[in-house]
Design an enzyme around this catalytic site. Structure first.
Site, PDB file in Angstrom:
ATOM      1  N   ARG A  98      37.357  27.224 -25.587  1.00 17.63           N
ATOM      2  CA  ARG A  98      37.487  25.777 -25.356  1.00 17.63           C
ATOM      3  C   ARG A  98      36.384  25.363 -24.395  1.00 17.63           C
ATOM      4  O   ARG A  98      36.168  26.012 -23.363  1.00 17.63           O
ATOM      5  CB  ARG A  98      38.855  25.462 -24.760  1.00 17.63           C
ATOM      6  CG  ARG A  98      40.008  25.833 -25.676  1.00 17.63           C
ATOM      7  CD  ARG A  98      41.309  25.938 -24.917  1.00 17.63           C
ATOM      8  NE  ARG A  98      41.714  24.694 -24.304  1.00 17.63           N
ATOM      9  CZ  ARG A  98      42.511  23.795 -24.880  1.00 17.63           C
ATOM     10  NH1 ARG A  98      42.986  24.032 -26.083  1.00 17.63           N
ATOM     11  NH2 ARG A  98      42.853  22.684 -24.266  1.00 17.63           N
ATOM     12  N   LYS A 154      48.778  14.083 -36.424  1.00 16.32           N
ATOM     13  CA  LYS A 154      49.548  15.257 -36.848  1.00 16.32           C
ATOM     14  C   LYS A 154      50.793  14.820 -37.614  1.00 16.32           C
ATOM     15  O   LYS A 154      51.130  15.378 -38.661  1.00 16.32           O
ATOM     16  CB  LYS A 154      49.949  16.097 -35.631  1.00 16.32           C
ATOM     17  CG  LYS A 154      48.792  16.778 -34.909  1.00 16.32           C
ATOM     18  CD  LYS A 154      49.316  17.624 -33.752  1.00 16.32           C
ATOM     19  CE  LYS A 154      48.191  18.339 -33.019  1.00 16.32           C
ATOM     20  NZ  LYS A 154      48.687  19.192 -31.925  1.00 16.32           N
ATOM     21  N   ASN A 211      53.272  16.611 -27.289  1.00 14.36           N
ATOM     22  CA  ASN A 211      52.422  15.966 -28.294  1.00 14.36           C
ATOM     23  C   ASN A 211      52.726  16.448 -29.701  1.00 14.36           C
ATOM     24  O   ASN A 211      52.194  15.903 -30.674  1.00 14.36           O
ATOM     25  CB  ASN A 211      50.946  16.194 -27.963  1.00 14.36           C
ATOM     26  CG  ASN A 211      50.584  17.666 -27.930  1.00 14.36           C
ATOM     27  OD1 ASN A 211      51.441  18.521 -27.738  1.00 14.36           O
ATOM     28  ND2 ASN A 211      49.325  17.967 -28.122  1.00 14.36           N
ATOM     29  N   ASP A 250      50.686  23.717 -34.899  1.00 18.22           N
ATOM     30  CA  ASP A 250      49.781  23.436 -33.789  1.00 18.22           C
ATOM     31  C   ASP A 250      49.036  24.722 -33.439  1.00 18.22           C
ATOM     32  O   ASP A 250      49.431  25.813 -33.865  1.00 18.22           O
ATOM     33  CB  ASP A 250      50.606  22.951 -32.600  1.00 18.22           C
ATOM     34  CG  ASP A 250      49.763  22.744 -31.356  1.00 18.22           C
ATOM     35  OD1 ASP A 250      48.683  22.150 -31.455  1.00 18.22           O
ATOM     36  OD2 ASP A 250      50.193  23.204 -30.278  1.00 18.22           O
ATOM     37  N   PHE A 264      39.571   8.666 -18.477  1.00 19.49           N
ATOM     38  CA  PHE A 264      39.033   7.888 -19.594  1.00 19.49           C
ATOM     39  C   PHE A 264      40.142   7.342 -20.463  1.00 19.49           C
ATOM     40  O   PHE A 264      40.170   6.198 -20.834  1.00 19.49           O
ATOM     41  CB  PHE A 264      38.073   8.756 -20.417  1.00 19.49           C
ATOM     42  CG  PHE A 264      37.567   8.082 -21.663  1.00 19.49           C
ATOM     43  CD1 PHE A 264      36.797   6.937 -21.579  1.00 19.49           C
ATOM     44  CD2 PHE A 264      37.879   8.569 -22.912  1.00 19.49           C
ATOM     45  CE1 PHE A 264      36.326   6.309 -22.718  1.00 19.49           C
ATOM     46  CE2 PHE A 264      37.418   7.952 -24.059  1.00 19.49           C
ATOM     47  CZ  PHE A 264      36.633   6.815 -23.962  1.00 19.49           C
ATOM     48  N   THR A 301      45.059  20.792 -34.937  1.00 21.24           N
ATOM     49  CA  THR A 301      44.668  21.011 -33.539  1.00 21.24           C
ATOM     50  C   THR A 301      43.788  19.880 -33.035  1.00 21.24           C
ATOM     51  O   THR A 301      43.092  19.224 -33.808  1.00 21.24           O
ATOM     52  CB  THR A 301      43.918  22.353 -33.389  1.00 21.24           C
ATOM     53  OG1 THR A 301      43.494  22.511 -32.034  1.00 21.24           O
ATOM     54  CG2 THR A 301      42.713  22.403 -34.295  1.00 21.24           C
ATOM     55  N   ASP A 311      54.500  23.467 -29.586  1.00 27.14           N
ATOM     56  CA  ASP A 311      55.068  23.868 -28.291  1.00 27.14           C
ATOM     57  C   ASP A 311      55.079  22.765 -27.258  1.00 27.14           C
ATOM     58  O   ASP A 311      55.697  22.926 -26.202  1.00 27.14           O
ATOM     59  CB  ASP A 311      54.267  25.037 -27.717  1.00 27.14           C
ATOM     60  CG  ASP A 311      52.906  24.593 -27.195  1.00 27.14           C
ATOM     61  OD1 ASP A 311      52.590  24.868 -26.026  1.00 27.14           O
ATOM     62  OD2 ASP A 311      52.153  23.957 -27.962  1.00 27.14           O
TER      63      ASP A 311
END
Length: 922
Positions: A580, A767, A792, A404, A526, A662, A789
């Site tokens: 980001r 993933k 997810n 990740d 959403f 990611t 970590d």
């Protein structure tokens, strides 16, 4: 009081008949009536009654144990040349030692369960608040939970100390997220704040059957104030009123909740899934060796039987031989089994238990290693943790590392670094907002567009604010990104101060010039991945303000006004710098239009039927989130963790192929990969893309031809011909490629082996799909390791051969569900290149030593038969046969397997390429 008077059978049958769309068809037998269960939980594997049969059943599934049980039985039933205790005692020792180890481990789980079940909680009984044990809660009980306490059962919120009748809780124990979630009290009960008042409520609830989905809950509450059902009022129950067991109450002094699911039916227990049983490649090889030696054993016994028959021709009357009955099938079998008993010590009976003990003790090397110690900013000291010692040796053979990015390679500490407002870039230097082109400092309230942008940052979120007596503001954020934006707005003079004292539904924003209040009418998410969020606000004048923020791919298609092209360029620039990005938009709505939208949204949310409710919500949300005006974009930095670049370089030198998975966009993922030395300036990048399955298939085939020139597709592929290449795969392509082009995708990733792989815009399930693709390679035995970590990442961690979790800032779910847990990514180098290599060397030597010592033990026995005329006479005394495989050899070899060090630590650190020597279970 009629709380939950229905039985489970009635609840389920009622839901199935009246609301068939509330949940899927119940499995056979699910509709059968059951008693109201208590709130006990149990994670232990055995009970006192089932331990012996269950454990013996498991142990004798092992080839060696079953074989020795068979030999022991033969020795008891026949006239054996050796005493039965020579096999029985070692077998009993091995089985008992293993049973003691497993019983101890299960006892630790039982002790934890007992502590949890006996926790003291407060329950409303007959109008009085009484203390009881957690395990005694039943569906229908009213439970009181105070701030900081763990919620003991799945509750429907009745009332709260919060002025807005909300409760805030953390679900870190369930999904690993440390963000606060919000629950709303039932409207008919939200003002009942004492046990006496709560007891007067006339109501019952009917809910759907228990299920594993955390955010799925439906039912109804029926309030009846008259005789014979007159004045009956029905209100839907939705996830908005639901709080999970295992959650921790935060920022709320107390709550009262109705227990609807208890014990094994709570969401937490329903989501307990047994981990896939992981067995190391060394153990699989060990099983193959055992099968080989079993075949060798039976072959030697058969050969000895044949030679014995030839040897005895004409010698049956010699004085030193016992005259046997005429040759029969039974006598032949007895002779065969006699040879089997004499030679059976070629199988090392104590091999399994010695390997288990070696792994168990070796795991402490990781836990005790001071170089894994790491102290966090708040003073907490973290250390490496071993959750599964059965695969220690796998750490020394990893070929594919799937990692990740956020929180694993990066710190997951967000800071707003830049923003683009109306197409103009601004940088944050300390707490100063500086225009990028003129280098002039600007205060937000000096420019209307800039002020509105930061006002949107201070309002569009789910952050909770707490103002202490010293007038400082502390935020509890729903995500690190939101915290970074709200903190940045506060530092620039647009401070979100939380709920207004006059009205709980009002929130304040304090600027250097004035304070503004807004009424929060609605917050729209959403989807569960938080790609877009909309807040509906009403100002002091009654005008509505709709604010939307989210990923560019989910927000820009809704925009009809504003500098779209300039903002897209800014987003691309930010992404290439590794930031980001989020897009912020607004829409002004008149009072009449806003009142209509809010009313229709409330009506849609009150629909009980799932399908109808989702359809209605989707329609009204589409209308709300349309014709947006673009305001700007934010750029948040998540800096790399310490020593990530050096660790990545050493792992690659060790022959490990690193794939980064990611959820971020492609440009951000590439920028971070460059900073982390996952790819460098010499890496040639190739992208798999396409709008449909045919285009994606052609793109994969073209990549194979390009990376493996000179070979026709479908023909021989040169292995590892992708050196120097990097592969980029968007998430939209992954699912289609795995579903329709699995074989050629495996050829590209596993056989050609690009040096680096970057999968961007990935969902958690994708993933796990990529990890499974790498793990289930055809004709290969390369091992995979997944590291992450957050919650997810749990699915991909459990899917890999070896799963490693990092103690994340958003919870401990990854560390708890992984085979190994480490504080930071750079610790992975030591875990693999030092401990992994050492574990594998030791275990490999131990296993080979075991087979060697047993061969040397049995070979003289075979040669002795030549001296005794194959008369099934044993060379060794019975006590020696009993002790050889236990005290004489097992413990010395185990100590060797624990203490031996093949190479000094310094050599392994300076020469990472040494790690390659053990690849493919050599």
């Amino acid at each position: 009081m009629e709380w939950f008077e229905s039985t489970k059978h009635q609840i389920r049958l009622w839901v199935a008949e009246k609301f068939p769309n509330l949940h899927e068809q119940l499995p056979p037998g699910e509709e059968q009536p059951s008693v109201r269960i208590d709130n006990r939980i149990s994670s232990s594997k055995y009970t006192i009654i089932t331990f012996i049969p269950h454990n013996l059943y498991e142990q004798f599934h092992r080839v060696a144990n079953f074989y020795f049980l068979f030999i022991f039985t033969m020795e008891v039933l026949m006239d054996s040349p050796v005493s039965p205790y020579t096999s029985g005692l070692p077998l009993s020792f091995v089985v008992c030692l293993t049973a003691i180890k497993q019983a101890y481990e299960d006892y630790l789980r039982y002790r934890e369960d007992k502590e949890e079940n006996n926790k003291l909680i407060y329950v409303v009984r007959s109008g009085v608040l009484v203390q009881d044990r957690c395990m005694n809660i039943r569906p229908g009980d009213i439970v009181r939970v105070s701030e900081g306490e763990t919620v003991p059962a799945d509750l429907v919120l009745i009332s709260s100390s919060d002025q807005s009748n909300h409760a805030y809780y953390s679900t870190a124990a369930l999904d690993g997220e440390s963000n606060l979630k919000e629950a709303s009290a039932l409207k008919k009960t939200q003002f009942f704040s004492t046990p006496a008042e709560i007891t007067q409520i006339r109501c019952y609830c009917e809910v759907q059957a228990p299920n594993t989905e955390l955010y799925r809950f439906a039912g109804r509450s029926v309030f009846n104030y008259g005789v014979g059902g007159e004045n009956e009022e029905i209100f839907p129950l939705t996830p908005d009123q639901f709080i999970f067991r295992g959650s921790i109450l935060r920022n709320t002094e107390w709550i009262y909740g109705l227990a609807v699911y208890t014990g094994v039916e709570t969401k937490m227990v329903q989501n307990w899934k047994g981990k896939r049983q992981k067995r190391s490649s060394a153990e699989l090889s060990m099983n193959r060796f055992l099968m080989f030696y079993l075949i060798l054993l039976f072959s030697l016994s058969g050969l000895s039987l044949f030679v014995e028959g030839i040897w005895n021709i004409g010698r049956s009357d010699e004085w030193y031989r016992i005259l046997l009955e005429p040759t029969t099938t039974g006598a032949t079998l007895v002779t065969f089994f006699s040879f089997l008993v004499i030679y059976n010590y070629v199988i090392p009976i104590s091999l399994y238990v010695t390997v288990e003990m070696q792994r168990f003790v070796s795991a402490f090397y990781i836990s005790w290693d001071e170089k894994f110690a790491y102290k966090t900013a708040d003073g907490e000291e973290l250390r490496a943790k071993v959750n599964c010692s059965d695969i220690n040796d796998e750490l020394g053979q990893i070929k594919f590392l799937l990692s990740d990015k956020t929180g694993t390679l990066t710190e997951n500490e967000m800071n707003l670094k830049s923003c683009s407002i109306g197409g103009v870039r601004f940088d944050l230097i300390g707490n100063q907002l500086v225009r990028a082109d003129t280098k002039a400092e600007l205060l937000p309230h000096h420019d209307p567009a800039v002020y509105q942008f930061f006002l949107a940052m201070a309002l569009c979120h789910t952050v909770q604010a707490k103002v202490d007596p010293k007038l400082s503001i502390q935020y509890s954020a729903s995500s690190p990104d939101e915290l970074a934006l709200v903190e940045a707005a506060k530092n620039l003079g647009v401070a979100f101060t939380g709920a207004s004292e006059d009205s709980p539904n009002m929130i304040k924003v304090q600027t250097c010039t004035k304070a503004r209040c807004f009424s929060v009418e609605e917050i729209i998410e959403f989807d569960s991945t938080r790609k877009r969020q909309t807040v509906i606000l009403k100002d002091e004048n009654g005008a509505y303000l709709i604010l939307t923020k989210g990923a560019d791919s989910h927000v820009l298609p809704l925009v009809t006004q504003g500098p779209v092209k300039q903002i897209e360029n800014s987003v691309l620039e930010f992404s290439m710098q590794g930031y980001r990005t989020l897009i912020l938009c607004k829409k002004l709505v008149t009072k009449e239009e806003g009142d209509r939208l809010v009313k229709e949204l409330a009506e849609a949310k009150s629909i009980v039927n799932d399908a109808a409710r989702n359809k209605a919500l989707g329609s009204i949300n589409d209308e709300i989130e349309s014709n947006l005006q673009l305001m700007g974009a934010t750029a948040v930095e998540d800096k790399l963790q310490k020593n990530v670049a050096q660790t990545m370089a050493n792992l690659r030198e060790a022959g490990i192929f690193v794939w980064v998975l990611t959820g971020d966009k492609e440009e951000t993922a590439l920028a971070v990969s460059r900073m982390a030395k996952h790819i460098d300036s010499s890496t040639k990048l190739l992208k798999i893309e396409g709008e449909n399955t045919n285009e994606i298939g052609r793109s994969i085939a073209d990549a194979i031809r390009q990376l493996s020139p000179g070979s026709e597709f479908g023909g021989p592929i040169r292995k590892n011909c992708g050196r120097g290449w990097g592969l980029v795969i968007p998430g939209a392509v992954v699912s289609v490629a795995i579903r329709d082009h699995r074989k050629i995708l495996q050829t590209l990733l596993i056989q050609i082996r690009p040096e680096s792989v970057i999968c961007c815009r990935m969902a958690p399930i994708q993933k796990a799909q990529i990890v499974k693709l790498a793990r289930s390679q055809e004709g290969g035995n390369d091992l995979t390791l997944a590291i992450g970590d957050g919650a997810n990442d749990v699915s991909m961690i459990q899917e890999a051969h070896v799963g490693v979790g990092i103690f994340g800032k958003e919870g401990r779910a990854a560390a708890q569900n992984a085979d190994y847990a480490i504080p930071r990514f750079f610790h992975l180098e030591r875990l693999l290149l030092f401990h992994g290599r050492m574990f594998y060397d030791r275990l490999g030597n131990l296993i080979q030593y075991f087979f060697y010592k047993n061969i040397t033990f049995v070979l003289p026995q075979i040669l002795f038969q030549l001296q005794c005329g194959f008369s099934q006479t044993t060379l060794y005394d019975g006590i020696y046969l009993t002790m050889y495989n236990t005290a004489f050899t097992a413990f010395p070899v185990m100590f060797f397997g624990i203490l031996e060090r093949y190479l000094p630590e310094e050599s392994l650190q300076k020469k990472p390429h040494i790690y390659k020597d053990n690849a493919n279970n050599k």
